[in-house]
Design a protein around this motif. Sequence first.
Motif, short mmCIF file in Angstrom:
data_model
loop_
_atom_site.label_atom_id
_atom_site.label_comp_id
_atom_site.label_asym_id
_atom_site.label_seq_id
_atom_site.Cartn_x
_atom_site.Cartn_y
_atom_site.Cartn_z
N ALA A 40 14.34 13.19 30.10
CA ALA A 40 13.75 12.05 30.81
C ALA A 40 12.56 12.49 31.65
O ALA A 40 11.52 11.81 31.69
CB ALA A 40 14.81 11.38 31.69
N MET A 41 12.66 13.64 32.32
CA MET A 41 11.55 14.14 33.13
C MET A 41 10.36 14.51 32.24
O MET A 41 9.21 14.20 32.56
CB MET A 41 12.00 15.35 33.94
N LEU A 45 6.41 12.64 31.96
CA LEU A 45 5.11 13.30 31.90
C LEU A 45 4.36 12.89 30.64
O LEU A 45 3.16 12.61 30.67
CB LEU A 45 5.28 14.82 31.93
N GLY A 46 5.07 12.83 29.50
CA GLY A 46 4.42 12.42 28.25
C GLY A 46 3.87 11.02 28.32
O GLY A 46 2.78 10.74 27.80
N ALA A 47 4.60 10.12 28.99
CA ALA A 47 4.13 8.74 29.13
C ALA A 47 2.86 8.68 29.96
O ALA A 47 1.92 7.94 29.64
CB ALA A 47 5.23 7.89 29.76
N VAL A 48 2.81 9.46 31.04
CA VAL A 48 1.62 9.47 31.90
C VAL A 48 0.43 10.08 31.19
O VAL A 48 -0.70 9.58 31.27
CB VAL A 48 1.93 10.22 33.22
N LEU A 49 0.68 11.16 30.42
CA LEU A 49 -0.42 11.82 29.71
C LEU A 49 -1.03 10.94 28.63
O LEU A 49 -2.25 10.96 28.41
CB LEU A 49 0.08 13.12 29.07
N ASN A 337 5.21 18.69 26.56
CA ASN A 337 6.59 18.27 26.42
C ASN A 337 7.52 19.48 26.42
O ASN A 337 8.55 19.49 27.12
CB ASN A 337 6.74 17.47 25.12
N LEU A 338 7.16 20.51 25.65
CA LEU A 338 7.95 21.73 25.63
C LEU A 338 7.91 22.44 26.97
O LEU A 338 8.96 22.86 27.50
CB LEU A 338 7.42 22.66 24.53
N GLU A 339 6.70 22.56 27.55
CA GLU A 339 6.55 23.26 28.82
C GLU A 339 7.27 22.54 29.96
O GLU A 339 7.71 23.16 30.92
CB GLU A 339 5.06 23.39 29.16
N ALA A 340 7.39 21.21 29.85
CA ALA A 340 8.03 20.43 30.91
C ALA A 340 9.55 20.50 30.84
O ALA A 340 10.24 19.93 31.69
CB ALA A 340 7.58 18.97 30.85
N GLY A 341 10.10 21.17 29.82
CA GLY A 341 11.55 21.38 29.76
C GLY A 341 12.30 20.49 28.80
O GLY A 341 13.53 20.42 28.87
N ALA A 342 11.62 19.79 27.89
CA ALA A 342 12.31 18.94 26.92
C ALA A 342 13.28 19.77 26.08
O ALA A 342 12.97 20.89 25.69
CB ALA A 342 11.30 18.23 26.02
N ALA A 347 13.32 13.22 24.31
CA ALA A 347 12.19 13.22 25.25
C ALA A 347 11.09 12.30 24.76
O ALA A 347 10.45 11.59 25.55
CB ALA A 347 11.65 14.64 25.43
N ALA A 348 10.85 12.28 23.44
CA ALA A 348 9.84 11.39 22.88
C ALA A 348 10.27 9.93 22.99
O ALA A 348 9.44 9.04 23.24
CB ALA A 348 9.58 11.75 21.41
#
Length: 389
Positions: A40-41, A45-49, A337-342, A347-348
């Motif tokens: 979710a976290m 980030l993906g949604a904002v990017l 997405n990977l770096e943010a911990g997905a 996550a997608a």
Amino acid sequence: MKLLDAQPAISFMTPAGRLAERLFGAWVRQVTPATLRLDAMAGLLGAVLVLPQGIAFATLAGLPPEYGLYTAIVPCIIAALFGSSWHVMSGPTNANSLALFAMLSPLALAFSPAYIQLVLAVTVLVGVMQWLIGALRLGTLANFISPAALFGFTSGAAVLIAVYALPDALGLPASAEHGAGAVLWHVTAMLRTLQPAALAVAGVTLATALLLRRLRPNWPYMLAGLVAGSVLAWVWSRFFAGAAPPLRTVGVIATPWPVFAIPSVSWSALSELLGLAFALTIVALGQSISIAKAVAARSGQRIDANREFRGQGLSNIVGGFFSSYVSCGSLNRSLPNLEAGARTPLAAVFSAVLLLALVALSAPLLAQIPMAALAALLLLVAVSLLDFP
């Protein structure tokens, strides 16, 4: 990637559990409350990017801005659930947008209703071809992509991401031309007019993200960097608004609610569209498998090329009926997405759902996100892609 130790969220001794694993893959066994929280976290980030990217890429494709956001919702979910990679996020990309515009603009006026229908029809055709390639098990051709070619692709993509992020990071106006060389020349020519405030916002965003990644690697450091940069931009606009030109922000966004519709084109146009769709299929699949392999090289996951192609194909087939244009894996969303911990493809799914929620509920707040902060995050991703040794 080492997964968290916890009990699965659902039991796979039940028929429903076995069906879920058969449909979506072995990753469903890894879903736990802890992975859901991390996904979710990363999805947030993906949604904002994707907000500014979707708007910009749709414009490059000759489409109204909301079509870029449509493409970041439905195709993103389907490609993640039915593809092979656990971390690749699909959606609008620079290359697909430019290729689509170059191929279809001679057939109809960009942004016109006729042009939009051609785009949607081509998207469905691309999806059918992608799915057939996977169904016929031609994805094994992807195994011939050498490590050297993959290294070159990743390094080249990193440089391109950084080049296209530079104008926003420096507070410069967008380049009139889209080529990387033209953008670099534009930055060089306009360097004297850079905005110190934009540079400061980008610097604070980078510094916060890097510091938090070093001190608390399990925290959403990229999201924290974005918040820090946005706060600095707000302070600047609040207290120093008259001292310099205002910082460029994401701006007002219409609610991206995809609507089902069958693309309307004449049968006589299909023969020409088939040739264009084949070319776009090669472009999109080449990007997708290269990105999937590049991300898998960092996560340790093994990619099933045929499943990945089927997932990409299905995402474009369905997406074409929900106002989406040709999508594929996006490196500047997949690596964050990977770096943010997905941990899983959910996550997608979170990214797509949160994009809808963010635009619907927080449009005024999101409109204030500075482009310089988003550019700083893309620069961070670009540097992480480069294998200096």
